[in-house]
Design a protein around this motif. Structure first.
Motif, short mmCIF file in Angstrom:
data_model
loop_
_atom_site.label_atom_id
_atom_site.label_comp_id
_atom_site.label_asym_id
_atom_site.label_seq_id
_atom_site.Cartn_x
_atom_site.Cartn_y
_atom_site.Cartn_z
N ASN A 1 -10.72 -5.19 -7.25
CA ASN A 1 -9.88 -4.00 -7.22
C ASN A 1 -10.35 -2.93 -6.23
O ASN A 1 -10.03 -1.75 -6.39
CB ASN A 1 -9.78 -3.37 -8.62
N PHE B 1 2.24 1.86 -3.44
CA PHE B 1 1.13 2.29 -4.29
C PHE B 1 0.84 3.76 -4.05
O PHE B 1 0.68 4.56 -5.00
CB PHE B 1 -0.11 1.43 -4.01
N ASP C 1 0.82 -1.22 0.00
CA ASP C 1 0.00 0.00 0.00
C ASP C 1 0.85 1.26 0.00
O ASP C 1 0.50 2.26 -0.64
CB ASP C 1 -0.92 0.02 1.23
N LEU D 1 -7.85 5.91 -12.27
CA LEU D 1 -7.21 4.63 -12.58
C LEU D 1 -7.68 4.09 -13.92
O LEU D 1 -8.85 4.23 -14.28
CB LEU D 1 -7.54 3.60 -11.50
N VAL E 1 -3.07 0.32 -13.73
CA VAL E 1 -2.74 -0.73 -12.76
C VAL E 1 -3.37 -2.04 -13.20
O VAL E 1 -4.22 -2.09 -14.09
CB VAL E 1 -3.22 -0.35 -11.34
N GLU F 1 -7.40 -0.88 -4.69
CA GLU F 1 -6.81 0.09 -5.59
C GLU F 1 -7.72 1.31 -5.77
O GLU F 1 -7.24 2.45 -5.79
CB GLU F 1 -6.53 -0.56 -6.95
#
Length: 247
Positions: free
Chosen positions: A150, A126, A123, A164, A144, A153
Motif C-alpha cells: 500500500n 484517488f 491516481d 487512511l 481503502v 495509497e
C-alpha cells in the motif's frame, strides 16, 4: 490476535426494496458503512440507519458511490475528477446531516462498489476522493483496500493530509496482489460460512490465507468487512464477533 474492527455495508435498502438484516447485524459490528442515496439508501432509510447505529454505539462511515441506482453502484462510470470530488462531498454532506441531527457525525468515508475499485487503479480519482475528505473536515479518514503493498495509497494520502484506514474482506476472493477478484469470476464471492470465517480469522491474526488460485496472500488491515447482502453474513458475524472478543 491483533485488535481488528468489524465493518459492514448497511442502509442499502431503497423504498419498498429491502437489503440485508441491519437490525440484527448492527449490534455485532464496530463500523457501519451507510449508503448515501447514489447506489442505495433513501432519506428515510439513511435516517433510520443512523439512528440504529447510534443506538448500538457503532461508528458511522459514509459509503458514497457513482450515481448508479440501477446498477447498485457496481458499474464503472466515466466521471471527471471534478465530478467525483463533488459527488463524494454531496453524499457525505447528506449523510452527515442525519448524523448531526442524531447528535453524532460521520467518522470516515468508504467508497462503494466500482468507485472503490477504481481508486486502486487511478491516481487522479484517488486524489479526487482524498480532496473531498480533506475539504469536508480536516482529519476525516478514508477507508481503502488493504493490498499486498500500500505504498502508493500512503504516499497519495500523505500529500493530501488525509488519514487512511485499511480494509480487508472476509467474504471476497482475492487476486495475488491483494485486489479483489472481479465478481464476474466464479468463486469471487465466498458463500460457505466456514470459508468466510477461516479467511476472516487469518486476516485478523495477520496470517496468510489462500487467494483465488490457492496461493498464499497476507494482508495488514485495520478493519474487516463482512457484506450485509451475503446469505451467511449474520451467522458469520455472530461467530466472528465471539471469537474476536474472546481473543
Amino acid at each position: 490476535m491483533n485488535r481488528i474492527l468489524l465493518n459492514c455495508d448497511m442502509g442499502e435498502s431503497y423504498g419498498a426494496w429491502r437489503m440485508g438484516d441491519d437490525e440484527h447485524a448492527m449490534p455485532l459490528i464496530d463500523q457501519a458503512n451507510l449508503a448515501c442515496g447514489f447506489h442505495a439508501g433513501d432519506p428515510l432509510i439513511m435516517q433510520r440507519s443512523v439512528a440504529l447505529a447510534v443506538r448500538h454505539g457503532v461508528s458511522i462511515g459514509a459509503h458514497p458511490s457513482y450515481p448508479d441506482l440501477q446498477g447498485f453502484g457496481r458499474r464503472h462510470l466515466a466521471c471527471s475528477t471534478e465530478e467525483v470530488t463533488a459527488l463524494v462531498l454531496y453524499q457525505l454532506g447528506a449523510l452527515d446531516a442525519f448524523c448531526r441531527a442524531a447528535g453524532t457525525q460521520v467518522a470516515y468515508v468508504k467508497p462503494h462498489g466500482a468507485l472503490y475499485n477504481d481508486l486502486v487503479r487511478d491516481d487522479a480519482l484517488f486524489a479526487a476522493v482524498l480532496e473531498a475528505c480533506a475539504r469536508y473536515r480536516r482529519g476525516l479518514p478514508l477507508m481503502v483496500l488493504a493490498l499486498a503493498d500500500n505504498r502508493r495509497e500512503r504516499e497519495l494520502a500523505a500529500a493530501a493530509d488525509v488519514p487512511l484506514h485499511f480494509e480487508a474482506f472476509a467474504d471476497r476472493a482475492y487476486l495475488a496482489d491483494g485486489q479483489l477478484a472481479p465478481r464476474r469470476l466464479a468463486g469471487a464471492v465466498h458463500q460457505d460460512a466456514e470459508r468466510i470465517l477461516e479467511q476472516a480469522l487469518a486476516i485478523a491474526r495477520g496470517e496468510p490465507f489462500a487467494d483465488i488460485d490457492g496461493r498464499p496472500l497476507q494482508l495488514r488491515a485495520d478493519s474487516l468487512c463482512v457484506h450485509g447482502d451475503n446469505a451467511e453474513s449474520l451467522a458469520v458475524l455472530r461467530r466472528l464477533r465471539a471469537q474476536l472478543d474472546a481473543a
